[in-house]
Scaffold this motif. Structure first.
Motif, PDB file in Angstrom:
ATOM      1  N   PHE A   1      16.142 -74.011   4.699  1.00  0.00           N
ATOM      2  CA  PHE A   1      15.512 -75.068   3.923  1.00  0.00           C
ATOM      3  C   PHE A   1      15.400 -74.680   2.451  1.00  0.00           C
ATOM      4  N   HIS A   2      15.307 -73.371   2.188  1.00  0.00           N
ATOM      5  CA  HIS A   2      15.125 -72.882   0.816  1.00  0.00           C
ATOM      6  C   HIS A   2      16.452 -72.721   0.075  1.00  0.00           C
ATOM      7  N   ALA A   3      17.570 -72.822   0.777  1.00  0.00           N
ATOM      8  CA  ALA A   3      18.876 -72.611   0.134  1.00  0.00           C
ATOM      9  C   ALA A   3      19.897 -73.629   0.638  1.00  0.00           C
ATOM     10  N   SER A   4      19.474 -74.865   0.727  1.00  0.00           N
ATOM     11  CA  SER A   4      20.372 -75.941   1.154  1.00  0.00           C
ATOM     12  C   SER A   4      20.138 -77.166   0.286  1.00  0.00           C
ATOM     13  N   VAL A   5      21.166 -77.978   0.180  1.00  0.00           N
ATOM     14  CA  VAL A   5      20.985 -79.287  -0.431  1.00  0.00           C
ATOM     15  C   VAL A   5      20.315 -80.175   0.616  1.00  0.00           C
ATOM     16  N   LEU A   6      19.136 -80.675   0.290  1.00  0.00           N
ATOM     17  CA  LEU A   6      18.332 -81.455   1.217  1.00  0.00           C
ATOM     18  C   LEU A   6      18.502 -82.940   0.934  1.00  0.00           C
TER      19      LEU A   6
ATOM     20  N   PRO B   1      27.538 -78.458  -4.855  1.00  0.00           N
ATOM     21  CA  PRO B   1      26.601 -78.586  -3.733  1.00  0.00           C
ATOM     22  C   PRO B   1      27.267 -78.507  -2.365  1.00  0.00           C
ATOM     23  N   SER B   2      28.479 -79.028  -2.251  1.00  0.00           N
ATOM     24  CA  SER B   2      29.169 -79.006  -0.954  1.00  0.00           C
ATOM     25  C   SER B   2      29.555 -77.600  -0.518  1.00  0.00           C
ATOM     26  N   ALA B   3      29.609 -76.651  -1.466  1.00  0.00           N
ATOM     27  CA  ALA B   3      29.999 -75.270  -1.144  1.00  0.00           C
ATOM     28  C   ALA B   3      28.809 -74.331  -1.020  1.00  0.00           C
ATOM     29  N   LEU B   4      27.590 -74.857  -1.161  1.00  0.00           N
ATOM     30  CA  LEU B   4      26.399 -74.000  -1.169  1.00  0.00           C
ATOM     31  C   LEU B   4      26.223 -73.292   0.171  1.00  0.00           C
ATOM     32  N   PRO B   5      26.255 -71.950   0.183  1.00  0.00           N
ATOM     33  CA  PRO B   5      26.043 -71.226   1.449  1.00  0.00           C
ATOM     34  C   PRO B   5      24.552 -71.064   1.727  1.00  0.00           C
ATOM     35  N   GLU B   6      24.189 -71.006   3.007  1.00  0.00           N
ATOM     36  CA  GLU B   6      22.788 -70.769   3.371  1.00  0.00           C
ATOM     37  C   GLU B   6      22.376 -69.348   3.013  1.00  0.00           C
ATOM     38  N   TYR B   7      23.339 -68.412   3.059  1.00  0.00           N
ATOM     39  CA  TYR B   7      23.080 -67.015   2.720  1.00  0.00           C
ATOM     40  C   TYR B   7      24.416 -66.327   2.484  1.00  0.00           C
TER      41      TYR B   7
END
Length: 203
Positions: free
Chosen positions: A57-62, A138-144
């Motif tokens: 939740f802290h590292a995703s596009v919501l 945003p589409s490439a944002l990794p969770e970690y």
């Protein structure tokens, strides 16, 4: 991971209004940024409280659904009660899905127990960083980002330049190639070579 929250617009503002919302198990929040004005909203306390406990939740596009209108956002700030398990306020920033964003993502360290420095030399791993600044669409944002420590011996470190990156993700470096994790002997412990030298001296 797709994460969506439901929200309502917040008409009444101010300290008194926020107190009334919290008593009704609602959390005052705001969505800001982009070309549209800031949007005060309310969230269900239980929903946001449990969402905040998830790392993703802290590292995703919501996605926040406000009365049928969906906003793409990043979590930017959370205010918690000083001693109760209560969310007091949440800030979200709008995300333009066509432009790169700058944010932090957590680092996951794996296979430390298999590192020669741990298994055979008695060393311990110290995490110098637990999250890192990146930029990407945003589409490439990794969770970690995952870092494999299985090759480390005592005295060795992992640097930012050695972190494997998914396509389209770039690390924003602060400094010349900072250390991310290092493997050292515990304080007071001696390396095999030092122990052997001491043993020879005692003979």
């Amino acid at each position: 991971m797709s994460i969506e929250l439901n929200a309502n617009t917040r008409e009444a503002q101010g300290t008194g209004a926020s107190r009334r919302l919290r008593r009704a198990s609602q959390v005052p929040a705001i969505i800001y940024g982009g070309t549209e004005p800031a949007l005060p909203i309310t969230l269900d306390h239980n929903e946001i409280f449990h969402a905040l406990r998830k790392e993703a939740f802290h590292a995703s596009v919501l996605t926040i659904n406000v009365g049928g209108k969906k906003e793409s956002v990043l979590l930017r700030d959370t205010q918690m009660h000083a001693y109760r398990q209560q969310v007091m306020h949440v800030d979200f920033q709008r995300v333009d899905l066509t432009h790169e964003l700058h944010t932090k993502v957590p680092l996951h360290f794996v296979n430390a127990e298999n590192a020669p420095g741990v298994k055979m030399q008695g060393g311990v791993v110290s995490h110098v960083m637990n999250e890192i600044d990146i930029k990407c669409l945003p589409s490439a944002l990794p969770e970690y980002l995952e870092i494999d420590l299985s090759g480390l011996s005592v005295g060795q470190s992992v640097h930012v330049s050695q972190i494997p990156l998914p396509a389209g993700v770039e690390i924003i470096v602060h400094g010349t190639d900072p250390v991310v994790a290092t493997l050292t002997l515990p304080r007071g412990a001696k390396s095999d070579e030092a122990a052997a030298t001491d043993g020879e001296a005692e003979k």
